[in-house]
Design a protein around this motif. Structure first.
Motif, mmCIF file in Angstrom:
data_model
loop_
_atom_site.group_PDB
_atom_site.id
_atom_site.type_symbol
_atom_site.label_atom_id
_atom_site.label_comp_id
_atom_site.label_asym_id
_atom_site.label_seq_id
_atom_site.Cartn_x
_atom_site.Cartn_y
_atom_site.Cartn_z
ATOM 1 N N THR A 224 0.775 -1.068 0.048
ATOM 2 C CA THR A 224 0.192 -0.144 -0.059
ATOM 3 C C THR A 224 0.820 1.217 0.015
ATOM 4 O O THR A 224 0.618 2.305 -0.704
ATOM 5 C CB THR A 224 -0.856 0.087 1.173
ATOM 6 O OG1 THR A 224 -1.614 -1.254 1.258
ATOM 7 C CG2 THR A 224 -2.101 1.454 1.231
ATOM 8 N N LEU A 225 1.991 1.167 0.769
ATOM 9 C CA LEU A 225 2.934 2.224 0.671
ATOM 10 C C LEU A 225 3.528 2.735 -0.556
ATOM 11 O O LEU A 225 3.735 3.759 -1.012
ATOM 12 C CB LEU A 225 4.049 1.981 1.636
ATOM 13 C CG LEU A 225 5.362 2.929 1.811
ATOM 14 C CD1 LEU A 225 4.550 4.313 2.402
ATOM 15 C CD2 LEU A 225 6.293 2.505 2.801
ATOM 16 N N MET A 226 3.650 1.589 -1.320
ATOM 17 C CA MET A 226 4.202 1.767 -2.847
ATOM 18 C C MET A 226 3.139 2.532 -3.737
ATOM 19 O O MET A 226 3.379 3.212 -4.317
ATOM 20 C CB MET A 226 4.310 0.386 -3.531
ATOM 21 C CG MET A 226 5.589 -0.457 -2.907
ATOM 22 S SD MET A 226 7.158 0.405 -2.772
ATOM 23 C CE MET A 226 7.610 0.183 -4.622
ATOM 24 N N LYS A 227 1.826 2.531 -3.547
ATOM 25 C CA LYS A 227 0.724 3.302 -3.965
ATOM 26 C C LYS A 227 1.020 4.734 -3.643
ATOM 27 O O LYS A 227 0.732 5.507 -4.562
ATOM 28 C CB LYS A 227 -0.642 2.743 -3.466
ATOM 29 C CG LYS A 227 -1.047 1.114 -4.040
ATOM 30 C CD LYS A 227 -2.367 1.034 -3.823
ATOM 31 C CE LYS A 227 -2.727 -0.307 -4.202
ATOM 32 N NZ LYS A 227 -4.051 -0.781 -3.944
ATOM 33 N N ILE A 228 1.360 4.904 -2.474
ATOM 34 C CA ILE A 228 1.431 6.517 -1.898
ATOM 35 C C ILE A 228 2.452 7.065 -2.644
ATOM 36 O O ILE A 228 2.635 8.239 -3.132
ATOM 37 C CB ILE A 228 1.630 6.488 -0.388
ATOM 38 C CG1 ILE A 228 0.648 5.785 0.265
ATOM 39 C CG2 ILE A 228 2.003 7.785 -0.176
ATOM 40 C CD1 ILE A 228 0.834 5.795 1.696
ATOM 41 N N TYR A 229 3.645 6.193 -2.879
ATOM 42 C CA TYR A 229 4.928 6.713 -3.563
ATOM 43 C C TYR A 229 4.740 7.022 -5.260
ATOM 44 O O TYR A 229 5.252 7.928 -5.888
ATOM 45 C CB TYR A 229 5.964 5.815 -3.796
ATOM 46 C CG TYR A 229 6.777 5.743 -2.345
ATOM 47 C CD1 TYR A 229 7.182 6.863 -1.898
ATOM 48 C CD2 TYR A 229 7.202 4.521 -1.664
ATOM 49 C CE1 TYR A 229 8.040 6.899 -0.580
ATOM 50 C CE2 TYR A 229 7.838 4.527 -0.574
ATOM 51 C CZ TYR A 229 8.288 5.702 -0.103
ATOM 52 O OH TYR A 229 9.109 5.745 1.051
ATOM 53 N N ARG A 230 3.560 6.407 -5.634
ATOM 54 C CA ARG A 230 3.027 6.702 -6.950
ATOM 55 C C ARG A 230 1.898 7.584 -7.267
ATOM 56 O O ARG A 230 1.300 7.841 -8.228
ATOM 57 C CB ARG A 230 2.494 5.044 -7.509
ATOM 58 C CG ARG A 230 3.442 4.090 -7.790
ATOM 59 C CD ARG A 230 2.954 2.955 -8.641
ATOM 60 N NE ARG A 230 1.882 2.388 -8.421
ATOM 61 C CZ ARG A 230 1.676 1.247 -7.532
ATOM 62 N NH1 ARG A 230 2.633 0.734 -6.993
ATOM 63 N NH2 ARG A 230 0.428 0.879 -7.572
ATOM 64 N N GLY A 231 1.838 8.171 -6.111
ATOM 65 C CA GLY A 231 1.074 9.486 -5.948
ATOM 66 C C GLY A 231 -0.595 9.183 -5.607
ATOM 67 O O GLY A 231 -1.296 10.042 -5.890
ATOM 68 N N ASP A 232 -0.963 7.962 -5.170
ATOM 69 C CA ASP A 232 -2.337 7.710 -4.812
ATOM 70 C C ASP A 232 -2.582 7.999 -3.204
ATOM 71 O O ASP A 232 -2.130 7.384 -2.333
ATOM 72 C CB ASP A 232 -2.393 6.150 -4.836
ATOM 73 C CG ASP A 232 -4.065 5.714 -4.605
ATOM 74 O OD1 ASP A 232 -4.758 6.827 -4.016
ATOM 75 O OD2 ASP A 232 -4.444 4.547 -4.713
ATOM 76 N N SER A 233 -3.137 9.365 -3.094
ATOM 77 C CA SER A 233 -3.194 9.838 -1.796
ATOM 78 C C SER A 233 -4.355 9.248 -0.822
ATOM 79 O O SER A 233 -4.137 9.262 0.253
ATOM 80 C CB SER A 233 -3.656 11.183 -1.792
ATOM 81 O OG SER A 233 -4.727 11.582 -2.595
#
Length: 296
Positions: A224-233
């Motif tokens: 899920t943290l990887m999604k944050i790095y991809r800009g998914d707030s």
């Protein structure tokens, strides 16, 4: 005595050869219990060599037992740190016996096919472990996919809880292997794992309050943290919720034999909280506080 009595009849029939190979397998078990590594390895090779001859001599020779014998040797090699030798043995065996992932065919759900699916899952899992040690990422992913495919068919054919657990584990492992090279495909397997996990929680919910459950939850949180790095707030709150669940489970493990692992995982969670603040350009003060907690 059994070996001496049966050895003269080797090659006379499938029944006799299978019985002799079973004697070698029993020697493997006995030497293993005695921690006699040389005796164990010798008996393993006796079983493998005989079962290999049987595959050439008899049309209906049991391939599953041959697989088990090869897995025994590969396991001994792996435990001895002979990763390249174990990889060569298993990969060669897979090619020679038509067990390559792309050669898979759908089972007809007979007992023989189901037993063979279980063995194949173990072979692919062993190859994954070997190639992790050899740092061959492409092969790790290839056989992790093969394992997941076999586990899917095994769960569909049997409906067993153990098959469901194996499938969930296969999905989670594959997601971990893919998260840095193919994060979008990793997301697919995390979603599949999450679905399996919800089913398993209804069956054995206590399992998720252990260190194993904490580690699995940590893996989902990392993806899920990887999604944050991809800009998914939108993934921020989900990630924090999952990491907090890990902290809760670890807190309950601090007075058990798992204390060491619980401390390590707790430190890693605090580091992740700091990374989230950095990723969303949040509070530098909060990020520093989290990193300090992890350091402590």
């Amino acid at each position: 005595k059994a070996e001496a009595a049966m050895k003269p009849f080797e090659g006379s029939s499938l029944r006799n050869d299978n019985a002799l190979a079973d004697v070698y397998d029993e020697k493997v078990r006995i030497y293993s219990r005695l921690r006699n590594e040389e005796g164990t390895l010798d008996a393993c090779w006796q079983a493998v060599e005989l079962r290999k001859k049987m595959q050439a001599m008899y049309e209906d020779a049991p391939l599953g037992k041959y697989c088990e014998s090869v897995l025994n040797i590969a396991t001994l090699m792996f435990e001895a740190g002979m990763f390249a030798d174990a990889g060569d043995l298993l990969a060669g065996f897979v090619v020679e016996n038509g067990l390559m992932p792309e050669d898979e065919t759908a089972p007809d759900a007979s007992p023989e096919d189901i037993a063979m699916l279980r063995v194949r899952a173990r072979i692919y899992s062993s190859l994954v472990a070997v190639f992790i040690q050899l740092k061959r990422h492409t092969d790790v992913v290839r056989y992790a996919r093969a394992r997941a495919d076999v586990c899917e068919r095994l769960e569909a054919a049997t409906g067993e809880v153990d098959a469901l657990r194996s499938l969930a584990e296969a999905y989670l492992s594959l997601a971990d292997f893919l998260k840095n090279t193919d994060p979008y495909e990793a997301d697919i397997y995390i979603d599949k794992y999450t679905e399996m996990r919800s089913r398993l929680k209804d069956i054995d919910g206590d399992r998720w309050e252990t260190m194993g459950g904490a580690i699995d939850t940590f893996s989902i949180a990392d993806n899920t943290l990887m999604k944050i790095y991809r800009g998914d707030s939108s993934a921020v709150e989900k990630a924090k919720s999952l990491y907090n669940e890990v902290l809760r489970i670890c807190a309950g493990q601090m007075n058990t034999s798992n204390r060491y692992n619980a401390i390590i995982l707790t430190a890693n969670v605090y580091r992740r909280f700091g990374e989230i603040e950095e990723a969303v350009k949040g509070s530098i003060r909060d990020a520093v506080d989290y990193f300090k907690k992890g350091l402590a």
